[in-house]
Design a protein around this motif. Structure first.
Motif, short mmCIF file in Angstrom:
data_model
loop_
_atom_site.label_atom_id
_atom_site.label_comp_id
_atom_site.label_asym_id
_atom_site.label_seq_id
_atom_site.Cartn_x
_atom_site.Cartn_y
_atom_site.Cartn_z
N ARG A 37 0.85 -1.18 0.00
CA ARG A 37 0.00 0.00 0.00
C ARG A 37 0.88 1.23 0.00
O ARG A 37 2.01 1.21 0.47
N GLU A 38 0.32 2.35 -0.50
CA GLU A 38 1.09 3.57 -0.53
C GLU A 38 0.18 4.77 -0.44
O GLU A 38 -1.01 4.69 -0.70
N LYS A 39 0.79 5.90 -0.09
CA LYS A 39 0.10 7.17 0.03
C LYS A 39 0.65 8.12 -1.03
O LYS A 39 1.87 8.27 -1.16
N LEU A 40 -0.25 8.77 -1.77
CA LEU A 40 0.14 9.67 -2.84
C LEU A 40 -0.07 11.12 -2.39
O LEU A 40 -1.15 11.46 -1.92
N THR A 41 0.96 11.95 -2.55
CA THR A 41 0.88 13.36 -2.18
C THR A 41 1.31 14.20 -3.38
O THR A 41 2.42 14.02 -3.90
N PRO A 42 0.46 15.12 -3.86
CA PRO A 42 0.83 15.93 -5.02
C PRO A 42 1.83 17.04 -4.64
O PRO A 42 1.72 17.65 -3.58
N VAL A 43 2.75 17.26 -5.53
CA VAL A 43 3.77 18.30 -5.34
C VAL A 43 3.93 19.06 -6.65
O VAL A 43 4.09 18.45 -7.72
N VAL A 44 3.84 20.38 -6.57
CA VAL A 44 4.08 21.21 -7.76
C VAL A 44 5.58 21.54 -7.81
O VAL A 44 6.13 22.10 -6.86
N ARG A 45 6.21 21.20 -8.91
CA ARG A 45 7.64 21.44 -9.10
C ARG A 45 7.85 22.27 -10.36
O ARG A 45 6.99 22.31 -11.23
N ARG A 46 8.98 22.87 -10.41
CA ARG A 46 9.32 23.61 -11.62
C ARG A 46 10.79 23.35 -11.96
O ARG A 46 11.62 23.10 -11.08
N ALA A 47 11.05 23.41 -13.25
CA ALA A 47 12.40 23.12 -13.73
C ALA A 47 13.30 24.34 -13.57
O ALA A 47 12.89 25.46 -13.86
N VAL A 48 14.48 24.10 -13.07
CA VAL A 48 15.49 25.15 -12.91
C VAL A 48 16.84 24.58 -13.35
O VAL A 48 16.99 23.37 -13.57
N ARG A 49 17.80 25.45 -13.48
CA ARG A 49 19.16 25.03 -13.79
C ARG A 49 20.07 25.45 -12.64
O ARG A 49 20.08 26.60 -12.22
N VAL A 50 20.83 24.49 -12.19
CA VAL A 50 21.80 24.71 -11.13
C VAL A 50 23.18 24.37 -11.67
O VAL A 50 23.42 23.19 -12.03
#
Length: 330
Positions: A37-50
């Motif tokens: 079993r698992e728990k799903l959590t939404p995360v908003v990410r954005r692409a960056v350059r490091v």
């Protein structure tokens, strides 16, 4: 920006929470347990350059997580409703995180119906229907239990009761009435009906006991046994039977008990009217009126004051008052 879903494995012996010293596993109320079993959590990410390399960073977490079993359980929509309500409650926080100066356009793009963020989340977690929302409002959490299996069973029973309430809400709701408002009104009406029923039952019991008090000797009481007769009704029954016995024996009630009736017959109605007329009264009259009138006439027609002929008049007054006295004493 894009939406990523963090996955957290769950098991009965994995993450636990503590309440009053007792540990509870994460056994889901949907029923499944064990590994996988698992728990799903939404995360908003954005692409960056490091340093010239592509990376992604977390922008925000727009909603609380949802367990996969709750997500896939079609018969229990409560988890999905809770997910979307958490999303709506964090809307302002999400907008401030993405853009402190969120414009109406950004609100529409991200979180309003048809917005990009809402659509992305809906690809994984289907939005609840109106019935699902009403079911969530009509659901009553059954409480915590130390047995995970009992938690599952209690939740299923509570969900079944909520579905019954949902059908009743559809039939009896008023225009614009929310599920909670309908439920409060329905419970208030049910409590009022129960109060009326209890009052009617109490009135029926009171009448049954009162009928028994005035019933003939030997009549069984309304209760199952004589020992169950309340003391006040037993005393009322005794007084009533004494009254009936005294009346049958020719007695009459008085302030200090029972005494025999006068042996002299009660004067006829015409004789009483004639006696009252002699005193200047109209029959029927009270004993106090007769006494006051008799005393006044006795003073006016006393032989020592009225002179010759007063003796005959005084005799008539005495006879009339004696007739009235017999009537009042009978």
């Amino acid at each position: 920006m894009f939406v990523a879903w963090q996955r957290k494995p769950l098991s009965d012996n994995g993450s636990r929470r503590y309440t009053w010293g007792h540990a509870f596993g994460e056994a889901c109320a949907c029923g499944p347990s064990g590994l996988g079993r698992e728990k799903l959590t939404p995360v908003v990410r954005r692409a960056v350059r490091v340093d010239g390399k592509p990376r992604s960073e977390v922008v925000c977490r727009p909603a609380a997580g949802i367990r996969r079993c709750c997500l896939e359980n079609a018969s229990d929509p409560l988890g999905r409703v809770a997910f979307w309500r958490a999303f709506d409650s964090k809307r302002e926080e999400t907008l401030r995180t993405v853009d402190p100066d969120a414009s109406p356009l950004l609100v529409a793009v991200y979180v309003e119906r048809g917005g990009w963020l809402r659509e992305e989340l809906a690809k994984v977690v289907p939005p609840p229907t109106a019935d699902d929302e009403a079911l969530f409002d009509l659901f009553v959490w059954p409480g915590d239990s130390f047995d995970p299996a009992r938690v599952v069973e209690d939740r299923r029973e509570a969900l079944a009761k909520a579905r019954v309430r949902l059908e009743a809400y559809k039939r009896g709701r008023r225009r614009g009435e929310t599920p909670r408002a309908w439920w409060e009104r329905d419970r208030a009406e049910a409590e009022a009906a129960e109060e009326r029923r209890r009052a009617e039952e109490a009135a029926a019991r009171h009448q049954a006991w009162w009928d028994w008090v005035r019933s003939p000797p030997g009549t069984p009481p309304p209760g199952p046994a004589w020992a169950d007769v309340p003391p006040k009704w037993a005393e009322a029954r005794r007084v009533w039977l004494d009254f009936e016995a005294a009346c049958a024996a020719g007695g009459r009630p008085s302030g200090d008990g029972w005494r025999p009736r006068s042996a002299e017959p009660r004067p006829a109605e015409s004789a009483l009217r004639s006696a009252a007329a002699t005193l200047g009264l109209r029959w029927p009259c009270s004993a106090d009126e007769a006494k006051r009138t008799f005393r006044r006439l006795a003073i006016e027609h006393h032989p020592d004051r009225a002179g010759p002929g007063a003796t005959a008049r005084m005799a008539q007054i005495n006879v009339a008052y004696e007739e009235l006295e017999k009537a009042f004493a009978a």
